[in-house]
Design an enzyme around this catalytic site. Structure first.
Site, short mmCIF file in Angstrom:
data_model
loop_
_atom_site.label_atom_id
_atom_site.label_comp_id
_atom_site.label_asym_id
_atom_site.label_seq_id
_atom_site.Cartn_x
_atom_site.Cartn_y
_atom_site.Cartn_z
N HIS A 50 28.21 38.60 -19.43
CA HIS A 50 27.26 37.50 -19.29
C HIS A 50 26.20 37.65 -20.38
O HIS A 50 26.16 38.67 -21.08
CB HIS A 50 26.62 37.50 -17.89
CG HIS A 50 25.81 38.72 -17.58
ND1 HIS A 50 26.25 39.71 -16.70
CD2 HIS A 50 24.61 39.13 -18.02
CE1 HIS A 50 25.33 40.65 -16.64
NE2 HIS A 50 24.33 40.33 -17.43
P1 TYD Z 1 25.51 41.64 -12.23
O1 TYD Z 1 24.30 41.52 -13.11
O2 TYD Z 1 26.51 40.55 -12.24
O3 TYD Z 1 26.24 43.03 -12.55
P2 TYD Z 1 26.90 43.55 -13.91
O4 TYD Z 1 26.40 42.72 -15.03
O5 TYD Z 1 26.48 44.98 -14.00
O6 TYD Z 1 28.38 43.46 -13.76
O7 TYD Z 1 24.99 41.91 -10.76
C1 TYD Z 1 25.85 42.16 -9.68
C2 TYD Z 1 25.21 41.64 -8.40
O8 TYD Z 1 23.99 42.34 -8.14
C3 TYD Z 1 24.86 40.16 -8.48
O9 TYD Z 1 25.12 39.58 -7.22
C4 TYD Z 1 23.38 40.15 -8.73
C5 TYD Z 1 22.89 41.43 -8.07
N1 TYD Z 1 21.74 42.02 -8.77
C6 TYD Z 1 20.51 42.07 -8.17
O10 TYD Z 1 20.33 41.60 -7.02
N2 TYD Z 1 19.46 42.66 -8.82
C7 TYD Z 1 19.60 43.18 -10.05
O11 TYD Z 1 18.61 43.71 -10.62
C8 TYD Z 1 20.89 43.12 -10.69
C9 TYD Z 1 21.10 43.68 -12.07
C10 TYD Z 1 21.93 42.54 -10.03
#
Ligand code: TYD
Length: 139
Positions: A50
């Site tokens: 992303h």
């Molecule tokens: P995501 O940012 O998609 O993870 P990655 O990029 O590491 O694969 O986040 C995964 C899930 O966690 C998503 O539902 C959002 C939640 N999240 C939070 O609630 N707080 C945060 O600070 C982060 C980074 C993610």
């Protein structure tokens, strides 16, 4: 010039053990609003995939290692993070993928904003499109 912007942190370790410090404005180039940690990731798992509209982050691997792939829509580069003394700055509108996590990897991410799903760009097409809109607006 490389699109990978690395930040070095002073090694404050002594004979009692390791120490490193991340400080707003001193060695982190934005106000730190949030810190999150990624750990216990399988070696075959890719995370991220992303970009963010506004969020700026610095990622530091304080234990183990992982690979960070960065893509600004024109160039792609990857960096292996494997030290608490070196972080990678990830600015706005950069597509990132994290992979090749070692079993013991602990990735600490310092972020300029609280979690906000509306700041995410979660599809590559939308990422390229937002870049194009930004470039058109600059003209
Ligand atoms: P995501 O940012 O998609 O993870 P990655 O990029 O590491 O694969 O986040 C995964 C899930 O966690 C998503 O539902 C959002 C939640 N999240 C939070 O609630 N707080 C945060 O600070 C982060 C980074 C993610």
């Amino acid at each position: 010039m490389s699109m990978v912007n690395l930040i070095s942190f002073e090694d404050l370790s002594d004979n009692r053990g390791g120490l490193v410090s991340y400080e707003e404005s001193r060695n982190i180039p934005f106000p730190i609003k949030r810190v999150y940690c990624i750990y216990n990731v399988g070696s075959d798992v890719a995370r991220g995939s992303h970009a963010h509209k506004e969020l700026q982050q610095v990622a530091v691997c304080i234990q183990g290692s992982c690979t960070m792939l960065l893509d600004n829509g024109r160039e792609k580069e990857s960096i292996v993070l494997s030290s608490p003394y070196v972080g990678v700055y990830i600015g706005r509108n950069v597509w990132r993928v994290m992979k090749n996590f070692s079993k013991d990897c602990v990735l600490v991410v310092l972020a300029s904003k609280l979690y906000d799903e509306s700041d995410y760009i979660r599809t590559y097409d939308k990422f390229l499109n937002e870049l194009k809109v930004g470039q058109d607006e600059e003209r």
